[in-house]
Design an enzyme around this catalytic site. Sequence first.
Site, PDB file in Angstrom:
ATOM      1  NE  ARG A 291     -22.974 -29.756  35.100  1.00  0.00           N
ATOM      2  CZ  ARG A 291     -23.061 -29.001  33.553  1.00  0.00           C
ATOM      3  NH1 ARG A 291     -21.417 -29.700  32.963  1.00  0.00           N
ATOM      4  NH2 ARG A 291     -23.638 -28.274  33.226  1.00  0.00           N
TER       5      ARG A 291
ATOM      6  CE  LYS B 107     -27.539 -31.312  33.966  1.00  0.00           C
ATOM      7  NZ  LYS B 107     -27.736 -30.606  35.306  1.00  0.00           N
TER       8      LYS B 107
ATOM      9  CG  HIS C 138     -22.577 -28.543  41.787  1.00  0.00           C
ATOM     10  ND1 HIS C 138     -23.175 -29.077  41.053  1.00  0.00           N
ATOM     11  CD2 HIS C 138     -21.077 -28.892  41.162  1.00  0.00           C
ATOM     12  CE1 HIS C 138     -23.411 -30.061  41.040  1.00  0.00           C
ATOM     13  NE2 HIS C 138     -21.956 -30.076  40.262  1.00  0.00           N
TER      14      HIS C 138
ATOM     15  NE  ARG D  93     -21.577 -26.130  36.674  1.00  0.00           N
ATOM     16  CZ  ARG D  93     -21.419 -25.879  35.612  1.00  0.00           C
ATOM     17  NH1 ARG D  93     -20.344 -26.050  35.837  1.00  0.00           N
ATOM     18  NH2 ARG D  93     -22.632 -25.350  35.484  1.00  0.00           N
TER      19      ARG D  93
ATOM     20  CG  HIS E 213     -25.545 -23.435  31.903  1.00  0.00           C
ATOM     21  ND1 HIS E 213     -26.127 -22.506  32.916  1.00  0.00           N
ATOM     22  CD2 HIS E 213     -25.217 -24.508  32.841  1.00  0.00           C
ATOM     23  CE1 HIS E 213     -25.584 -22.915  34.357  1.00  0.00           C
ATOM     24  NE2 HIS E 213     -25.679 -23.643  34.366  1.00  0.00           N
TER      25      HIS E 213
ATOM     26  CE1 TYR F  33     -24.300 -20.311  40.478  1.00  0.00           C
ATOM     27  CE2 TYR F  33     -24.800 -20.248  37.653  1.00  0.00           C
ATOM     28  CZ  TYR F  33     -24.651 -20.716  38.703  1.00  0.00           C
ATOM     29  OH  TYR F  33     -24.577 -22.538  38.955  1.00  0.00           O
TER      30      TYR F  33
END
Length: 308
Positions: free
Chosen positions: A158, A183, A254, A257, A280, A289
């Site tokens: 990120r 995160k 992003h 990313r 994640h 994705y």
Amino acid sequence: MTQAAPETLPLPPSSTEAIQRFCDALWLEDGLARNTLDAYRRDLTLYAQWLAGRGKALDQTEDVDLSDYFAARHEDSLASTANRRRTVFKRFFQWALREHLVSADPTRLLSTAKQPPRVPKTLSEAQVEALIAAPDVDAPLGLRDRAMIELMYASGLRVSEIVALKTVEVGLNEGVVRVIGGKGGKDRLVPFGAEAGDWLRRYLRDGRTALLGERTADALFVTARGDGMTRQAFWYLIKRYAQRADIHAPLSPHTLRHAFATHLLNHGADLRVVQMLLGHADISTTQIYTHVARERLRTLHAQHHPRG
């Protein structure tokens, strides 16, 4: 003859003051960008004006007021817009409860509107290569930027993670970076390839030392003043280099990313592996994705299959 705009009811002073105090608190505590604060203020002001039509101030809001407001705005709102308003109102009334401006949280029964998953915008591999090649690597700042872009595309970090990296968190010999407090407050190890490693070494040897001079810094990526990079500065660089590389595709902070994840899946990477690399917590976030990858495969099939 132009039609006069409908009269807007003046806000009760308590509502105006509460909105301002809330936005000030967000700016001080969370450092939210001006555009975000303006959007929060606009959502709250529109609701407060609507509520004034009922003869109420914000601190007199009841559950039924919010339900009626969202029902009234339903026909002119996308699900994403309605959800943003819900988020704003929840934050506002939770703050108001802590500040003893209200005795109960009227948002506790608000539900989230269903919306289709947002497919992230991404770049083709050729576009990424052009973006990577855009910095002038004969200058220290260009070396820094090349190393940052190489690392982000190689690791999928990120923006907040890459600008927060410290030199001691990069293992050049091992080819990994240690992300501290990503995160959700989780640490993780993320690998990067030989190409990114070569540019990191070159930046550390020729770029970072020139930028720092006699100064010292913990941050891996530093400015000409020796300070750590910011998310806003990195985003500015990406936009500038995209323009230089003649890339007109939609961009976000992003973008690299998203490209990292999509290109891995295009080349057959396992979804669980991509989930771990991206950090994640929920694989459903990573599955977004796969929509991009499938669309790319359909396009290639249509272009190159004899019966496409």
